[in-house]
Design an enzyme around this catalytic site. Sequence first.
Site, PDB file in Angstrom:
ATOM      1  N   GLY A  12       7.189   5.879   0.131  1.00 49.16           N
ATOM      2  CA  GLY A  12       7.266   5.089   1.355  1.00 49.16           C
ATOM      3  C   GLY A  12       8.724   4.747   1.661  1.00 49.16           C
ATOM      4  O   GLY A  12       9.019   3.677   2.206  1.00 49.16           O
ATOM      5  N   SER A  15      10.583   4.139   5.760  1.00 43.67           N
ATOM      6  CA  SER A  15      10.428   3.049   6.734  1.00 43.67           C
ATOM      7  C   SER A  15      10.528   1.699   6.024  1.00 43.67           C
ATOM      8  O   SER A  15      10.319   1.612   4.804  1.00 43.67           O
ATOM      9  CB  SER A  15       9.042   3.191   7.399  1.00 43.67           C
ATOM     10  OG  SER A  15       8.777   2.105   8.250  1.00 43.67           O
ATOM     11  N   ILE A  17      10.594  -1.632   4.094  1.00 43.03           N
ATOM     12  CA  ILE A  17      11.096  -2.074   2.778  1.00 43.03           C
ATOM     13  C   ILE A  17      11.578  -0.875   1.958  1.00 43.03           C
ATOM     14  O   ILE A  17      12.616  -0.926   1.294  1.00 43.03           O
ATOM     15  CB  ILE A  17       9.975  -2.837   2.029  1.00 43.03           C
ATOM     16  CG1 ILE A  17       9.682  -4.166   2.740  1.00 43.03           C
ATOM     17  CG2 ILE A  17      10.339  -3.064   0.568  1.00 43.03           C
ATOM     18  CD1 ILE A  17       8.432  -4.895   2.260  1.00 43.03           C
ATOM     19  N   GLY A  18      10.815   0.229   2.022  1.00 42.81           N
ATOM     20  CA  GLY A  18      11.193   1.414   1.255  1.00 42.81           C
ATOM     21  C   GLY A  18      12.521   1.979   1.722  1.00 42.81           C
ATOM     22  O   GLY A  18      13.385   2.336   0.901  1.00 42.81           O
ATOM     23  N   TYR A 148      -6.947  -5.698   1.995  1.00 40.53           N
ATOM     24  CA  TYR A 148      -5.513  -5.522   1.695  1.00 40.53           C
ATOM     25  C   TYR A 148      -5.118  -6.423   0.512  1.00 40.53           C
ATOM     26  O   TYR A 148      -4.470  -5.972  -0.438  1.00 40.53           O
ATOM     27  CB  TYR A 148      -4.700  -5.860   2.944  1.00 40.53           C
ATOM     28  CG  TYR A 148      -3.201  -5.796   2.731  1.00 40.53           C
ATOM     29  CD1 TYR A 148      -2.560  -4.574   2.574  1.00 40.53           C
ATOM     30  CD2 TYR A 148      -2.431  -6.952   2.693  1.00 40.53           C
ATOM     31  CE1 TYR A 148      -1.183  -4.504   2.379  1.00 40.53           C
ATOM     32  CE2 TYR A 148      -1.061  -6.903   2.504  1.00 40.53           C
ATOM     33  CZ  TYR A 148      -0.440  -5.676   2.343  1.00 40.53           C
ATOM     34  OH  TYR A 148       0.926  -5.605   2.144  1.00 40.53           O
TER      35      TYR A 148
HETATM   36  N1  LIG Z   1       6.039  -5.894   5.763  1.00 38.66           N
HETATM   37  C1  LIG Z   1       5.458  -6.886   5.127  1.00 38.66           C
HETATM   38  O1  LIG Z   1       5.334  -8.007   5.648  1.00 38.66           O
HETATM   39  C2  LIG Z   1       4.941  -6.682   3.726  1.00 38.66           C
HETATM   40  C3  LIG Z   1       4.567  -7.813   2.996  1.00 38.66           C
HETATM   41  C4  LIG Z   1       4.095  -7.659   1.710  1.00 38.66           C
HETATM   42  C5  LIG Z   1       3.999  -6.403   1.146  1.00 38.66           C
HETATM   43  N2  LIG Z   1       4.361  -5.308   1.869  1.00 38.66           N
HETATM   44  C6  LIG Z   1       4.217  -4.003   1.223  1.00 38.66           C
HETATM   45  O2  LIG Z   1       5.461  -3.344   1.237  1.00 38.66           O
HETATM   46  C7  LIG Z   1       5.252  -1.935   1.247  1.00 38.66           C
HETATM   47  C8  LIG Z   1       6.079  -1.313   2.363  1.00 38.66           C
HETATM   48  O3  LIG Z   1       5.628  -1.880   3.581  1.00 38.66           O
HETATM   49  P1  LIG Z   1       6.495  -1.865   4.927  1.00 38.66           P
HETATM   50  O4  LIG Z   1       6.213  -3.132   5.595  1.00 38.66           O
HETATM   51  O5  LIG Z   1       7.880  -1.451   4.647  1.00 38.66           O
HETATM   52  O6  LIG Z   1       5.672  -0.736   5.720  1.00 38.66           O
HETATM   53  P2  LIG Z   1       6.091   0.476   6.681  1.00 38.66           P
HETATM   54  O7  LIG Z   1       7.371   0.195   7.359  1.00 38.66           O
HETATM   55  O8  LIG Z   1       4.878   0.784   7.482  1.00 38.66           O
HETATM   56  O9  LIG Z   1       6.307   1.659   5.619  1.00 38.66           O
HETATM   57  C9  LIG Z   1       5.231   2.180   4.894  1.00 38.66           C
HETATM   58  C10 LIG Z   1       5.699   3.399   4.141  1.00 38.66           C
HETATM   59  O10 LIG Z   1       4.583   3.940   3.411  1.00 38.66           O
HETATM   60  C11 LIG Z   1       4.570   5.341   3.605  1.00 38.66           C
HETATM   61  N3  LIG Z   1       3.214   5.873   3.483  1.00 38.66           N
HETATM   62  C12 LIG Z   1       2.089   5.422   4.086  1.00 38.66           C
HETATM   63  N4  LIG Z   1       1.047   6.194   3.742  1.00 38.66           N
HETATM   64  C13 LIG Z   1       1.534   7.160   2.909  1.00 38.66           C
HETATM   65  C14 LIG Z   1       0.959   8.254   2.218  1.00 38.66           C
HETATM   66  N5  LIG Z   1      -0.348   8.531   2.314  1.00 38.66           N
HETATM   67  N6  LIG Z   1       1.752   9.033   1.455  1.00 38.66           N
HETATM   68  C15 LIG Z   1       3.079   8.778   1.345  1.00 38.66           C
HETATM   69  N7  LIG Z   1       3.686   7.740   1.962  1.00 38.66           N
HETATM   70  C16 LIG Z   1       2.922   6.951   2.739  1.00 38.66           C
HETATM   71  C17 LIG Z   1       5.136   5.547   5.008  1.00 38.66           C
HETATM   72  O11 LIG Z   1       5.720   6.843   5.072  1.00 38.66           O
HETATM   73  P3  LIG Z   1       5.340   7.957   6.155  1.00 38.66           P
HETATM   74  O12 LIG Z   1       4.727   7.290   7.344  1.00 38.66           O
HETATM   75  O13 LIG Z   1       6.643   8.614   6.420  1.00 38.66           O
HETATM   76  O14 LIG Z   1       4.381   8.842   5.406  1.00 38.66           O
HETATM   77  C18 LIG Z   1       6.217   4.492   5.062  1.00 38.66           C
HETATM   78  O15 LIG Z   1       7.432   4.979   4.532  1.00 38.66           O
HETATM   79  C19 LIG Z   1       3.748  -1.720   1.393  1.00 38.66           C
HETATM   80  O16 LIG Z   1       3.181  -1.465   0.127  1.00 38.66           O
HETATM   81  C20 LIG Z   1       3.267  -3.057   1.929  1.00 38.66           C
HETATM   82  O17 LIG Z   1       1.924  -3.307   1.599  1.00 38.66           O
HETATM   83  C21 LIG Z   1       4.827  -5.408   3.150  1.00 38.66           C
END
Ligand SMILES: NC(=O)c1ccc[n+]([C@@H]2O[C@H](COP(=O)([O-])OP(=O)(O)OC[C@H]3O[C@@H](n4cnc5c(N)ncnc54)[C@H](OP(=O)(O)O)[C@@H]3O)[C@@H](O)[C@H]2O)c1
Length: 245
Positions: A12, A15, A17-18, A148
């Site tokens: 991930g 996009s 956090i990643g 979730y």
């Molecule tokens: N944002 C928040 O408020 C928050 C809070 C707590 C925890 N988190 C956790 O932090 C992590 C990152 O979240 P984010 O907010 O940065 O989300 P994001 O911007 O939507 O990024 C999600 C990432 O996951 C990848 N992904 C999704 N499905 C996939 C798959 N099947 N195979 C490979 N890669 C996949 C996407 O890559 P592609 O689309 O390029 O495949 C993208 O890089 C997640 O685990 C989320 O649950 C987020």
Amino acid sequence: MQLSGKIALVTGGTSGIGAATVRRLASEGARVIVVGREGPRLRQPAVHLERTEPIAADVTNAHSIARLMSDVKERHGRLDVLVINAGIATAPPIHELDPTSYDALMDVNCKGAVFTFVHALPLLADGASVVFVGSVAARKGQPGDALYAGSKGFLHAFARNAGTSPELLQRRIRVNVVTPGPIDTPLSAAATADPQIRAYVEGLIPMGRWGKAEEVAEAILFLGSQASSFTTGAEITVDGGMSHA
Ligand SMILES: NC(=O)c1ccc[n+]([C@@H]2O[C@H](COP(=O)([O-])OP(=O)(O)OC[C@H]3O[C@@H](n4cnc5c(N)ncnc54)[C@H](OP(=O)(O)O)[C@@H]3O)[C@@H](O)[C@H]2O)c1
């Protein structure tokens, strides 16, 4: 530079956090493998940096993960830092959950995370560090978040257990969790598109603001580096105080 000569992989990494983590680890000298599904996010210039290597893989598909790890083995022979971050948050309200929506979320957040970890194990160098990205949702009751929250609760328990397991510790491999609260990313923007929901969430955060992906990346860097050499099976919370409110 804290990660000079190290090989890191961030699922991930295309996009939110990643992507912030990829930039931060690379800025500390690591060579960073950026993993996302085949598509425009993986092709964007922002993930093609001097020290990054984007590789397509879908974490819901065990063959895809196996191919990814075999590619990494061929290129680098090992991994020093593994960040298991790929996740989604889209699930219907609890009374509308069905096996299809259950699988869609759990296949990424749980099965994908576990098999990324399992397939990476033979590649992890002695002294490597694994960081899972959990969520404050695993600790707080929030409307609409049950599946979730459950998926993240699973990850927290899995990582705690793995992080204290003798098989890993005899190779000095540490496993920890970073627990973000609400962070401004495309995932949270989609979940809180309604300004009223966004304001409601903000009201739950004692610091009175959303977090930035870069703030989570700092905690991931700490756990991924030798700065945290006596920390395993632990969680670092980056939530503006939300879990205690
Ligand atoms: N944002 C928040 O408020 C928050 C809070 C707590 C925890 N988190 C956790 O932090 C992590 C990152 O979240 P984010 O907010 O940065 O989300 P994001 O911007 O939507 O990024 C999600 C990432 O996951 C990848 N992904 C999704 N499905 C996939 C798959 N099947 N195979 C490979 N890669 C996949 C996407 O890559 P592609 O689309 O390029 O495949 C993208 O890089 C997640 O685990 C989320 O649950 C987020």
